[in-house]
Write a protein that holds these residues in place. Sequence first.
Motif, short mmCIF file in Angstrom:
data_model
loop_
_atom_site.label_atom_id
_atom_site.label_comp_id
_atom_site.label_asym_id
_atom_site.label_seq_id
_atom_site.Cartn_x
_atom_site.Cartn_y
_atom_site.Cartn_z
N LYS A 183 0.77 -1.08 -0.14
CA LYS A 183 -0.07 0.15 -0.02
C LYS A 183 0.72 1.30 0.06
CE LYS A 183 -4.24 -2.09 2.18
NZ LYS A 183 -4.94 -1.79 3.61
N VAL A 186 2.37 1.91 -3.54
CA VAL A 186 1.13 2.20 -4.45
C VAL A 186 0.90 3.54 -4.14
CG1 VAL A 186 -0.84 2.02 -5.32
CG2 VAL A 186 0.24 0.18 -4.98
N LYS A 190 1.72 6.59 -6.87
CA LYS A 190 0.46 7.85 -7.28
C LYS A 190 1.04 9.18 -6.83
CE LYS A 190 -3.49 4.63 -6.73
NZ LYS A 190 -4.62 4.30 -6.18
N LEU A 228 1.72 -3.49 -8.76
CA LEU A 228 2.20 -1.99 -8.50
C LEU A 228 1.82 -1.14 -9.84
CD1 LEU A 228 5.56 -2.84 -6.66
CD2 LEU A 228 3.28 -1.77 -5.54
N LEU A 231 -2.01 -0.71 -10.15
CA LEU A 231 -2.45 0.16 -9.46
C LEU A 231 -2.00 1.79 -9.38
CD1 LEU A 231 -3.37 -2.00 -6.41
CD2 LEU A 231 -4.86 -1.55 -7.97
N GLY A 232 -0.55 1.71 -9.52
CA GLY A 232 0.30 2.76 -9.36
C GLY A 232 0.41 3.52 -10.94
#
Length: 306
Positions: A183, A186, A190, A228, A231-232
């Motif tokens: 988490k 990510v 972001k 990764l 999501l990122g």
Amino acid sequence: MTNIPTFTPALLHPRYWLTWLGIGFLYLLVLLPYPLLYRIGTAFGRGAKRFIKRRVHIARRNLELCFPDMPEGEREALLNKNVESVGMGLIETGMAWFWPDWRIKKWFHVCGLENISLARQKNQGVLLIGLHFLSLELGARIFGIHNPGIGVYRPNDNKLIDWLQTWGRMRSNKSMLDRADIKGMVRALKNGEIIWYAPDHDYGPKSSVFAPLFAVDRAATTAGTHLLARLGKPAVIPFVPRRLPEGKGYELYILADEKALPLDNELATATYMNKVLENAILLAPDQYMWLHRRFKTRPPGEPSVY
């Protein structure tokens, strides 16, 4: 997330005295001129071969598995060069932790900085694909001098070594993340950060898929890259530090963004990424960490390859 660590009196406990002695010796050793360090490191690696027989066996077996068509004599020559790199890797760790920036820059030629700049111009985070080369500490240090990011690591069981390696890595990084903190990675991607990430080792059956790597049809490969990247949504940029022969210094290659990385499923991502890793390893195969049991995790029912 780990910031600059605080030294505590507990690290002076007698249980750490032997470690302190080794640290002091390494600090004094890396004060020597680099060409001399190169000769010392390679000679140390050659001399240590007889004392690390188990690791030499693992490295030889990995080379057999990955390059079955390579003549045995060539593989053995590659193994001997690799053992020399093990000796240099210890010295390069000291260089990474203790050398000032100017001295590291003196011995490095960096190629591909523009690939990081392009990603930053797009306000993308960067998933920086590092590999377990024996010079990985030094490669990460020179990269961080130019582009500070966030390192991903496994905390060391020895509290003194953990403190020292974190302190050393923080010399050119913004902070450190435990490799289990997905988490946090990510979130950092972001936010446009650079995350150093190594997907090339066997981290066990949990969260892994079996994908081809060199001549091994099914190598346990982390599914973390897929997670990764999906999501990122970062740029995915490999980098390779390469030691030049005869004590001539180093090159750092920052490769282009892997825009074609498929994200359809974990296996597709892992298969593609393993090809990227293969190409990177072949830039300096004698300097890769072959002594790691890369293929220890086998599919159910398959015997150990070691």
